[in-house]
Write a protein that holds these residues in place. Structure first.
Motif, PDB file in Angstrom:
ATOM      1  N   PHE A 126      49.193  39.805  38.496  1.00 13.74           N
ATOM      2  CA  PHE A 126      48.513  40.560  37.454  1.00 13.74           C
ATOM      3  C   PHE A 126      48.292  41.995  37.933  1.00 13.74           C
ATOM      4  N   GLN A 130      45.205  44.173  33.981  1.00 14.27           N
ATOM      5  CA  GLN A 130      45.062  42.789  33.533  1.00 14.27           C
ATOM      6  C   GLN A 130      43.859  42.117  34.184  1.00 14.27           C
ATOM      7  N   GLU A 254      48.353  34.023  31.958  1.00 17.15           N
ATOM      8  CA  GLU A 254      48.199  34.627  30.632  1.00 17.15           C
ATOM      9  C   GLU A 254      47.883  33.571  29.582  1.00 17.15           C
ATOM     10  N   VAL A 296      44.817  41.585  28.839  1.00 15.02           N
ATOM     11  CA  VAL A 296      45.599  40.705  29.709  1.00 15.02           C
ATOM     12  C   VAL A 296      47.017  40.537  29.174  1.00 15.02           C
TER      13      VAL A 296
END
Length: 300
Positions: A126, A130, A254, A296
């Motif tokens: 990430f 995010q 995610e 995100v």
């Protein structure tokens, strides 16, 4: 169908479908949580749901998909244990504290652990943006739990125990999300894993519920309880099956974060369908949660 999902895994079309599945799972899970906490004892509600889940999953597992090999049997045995511990935590939490407090705590404490685990196990990475979205989403959910708690009259000891079990449930959400993502990717077909998963992991709580039902001084009528279980079983297929397919098609972290927008959908259901008051503070926190999920999804 399993071959079609396999062909989409890792593609742009698969990522889009994963987003849709994760959001659909979030809506379904908001309804699922309300069903377990609703009018009936949470142990009976979960037992009824699992009994129906085993019944509707058995024909699919036994006759429509291949039987698991030795490795998959071991994976399914692990899933049975993990999901039993999760269901135990949820029943204990719902038994002691209000749904509006328990549900956000469980859903808010899981995403950070899941994303961290996915980065280690599945080598997902990430961005800082995010991670900021994850913090925004989890923080918004936990603030929503605190806000809801201020409007609920609870025995302090019961509230503390409910919080402990809710946090336990949140940790188990992170564990089962990561484990199930690994499990569904380990088999030859995602549909084989799903069918056997729903059949195997639904075999425990019906026995607990039956034992509890027999010991009740005034047990509830069985037809309404059975109907709640049947509805919950179909919703479980959508909720848990949807997020597992999402983790199969795209990033586990995610999908896990998007699924936790279920707290937003729970609030919207209460507002528009149940006529519950939401208020400006809850609306703001719901917007924060949604913003975190968007960050995100698009901050990579």
């Amino acid at each position: 169908m399993g071959e079609w999902f396999a062909s989409l895994a890792g593609t742009a079309a698969g990522a889009q479908l994963a987003t849709l599945l994760a959001l659909t799972s979030a809506i379904a899970h908001a309804v699922f949580g309300a069903l377990q906490k609703g009018a009936h004892d949470p142990w009976l509600s979960r037992g009824s749901i699992d009994a129906s889940l085993a019944l509707i999953s058995a024909p699919v597992a036994l006759f429509l998909v291949p039987w698991p090999d030795a490795t998959m049997w071991a994976i399914l045995a692990g899933a049975l244990v993990i999901h039993f511990v999760y269901k135990l935590a949820m029943a204990l939490a719902y038994e002691r504290a209000a749904y509006s407090f328990v549900y956000p705590v469980v859903r808010g404490s899981g995403p950070v652990v899941t994303v961290a685990a996915a980065s280690i196990i599945f080598h997902e990475h990430f961005t800082l943006v995010q991670w900021g979205g994850v913090a925004l989403l989890s923080g918004g959910i936990l603030m929503l739990a605190i806000r809801n708690l201020s409007e609920v009259s609870l025995d302090p000891r019961a509230m503390r125990m409910g919080l402990v079990f809710a946090l336990w449930g949140g940790v188990m959400v992170a564990i089962y999300t990561t484990y199930d993502a690994w499990g569904i990717r380990s088999g030859a077909s995602p549909m084989t894993f799903l069918a056997w998963f729903f059949f195997i992991t639904a075999l425990d709580f019906p026995f607990i519920a039956a034992f509890r039902y027999r010991r009740m001084a005034a047990p509830p009528r069985l037809p309404p309880l059975a109907l709640r279980g049947l509805i919950g079983a179909f919703i479980a297929w959508i909720s848990f099956g949807g997020v597992m397919l999402a983790t199969y098609l795209d990033k586990v972290g995610e999908a896990a974060v998007l699924r936790e927008t279920s707290t937003v959908f729970a609030g919207l259901i209460g507002w528009f369908i149940l006529g519950e008051g939401v208020g400006p503070r809850r609306l703001f926190l719901m917007a924060v949660i949604a913003a975190g999920a968007v960050i995100v999804e698009f901050g990579g």
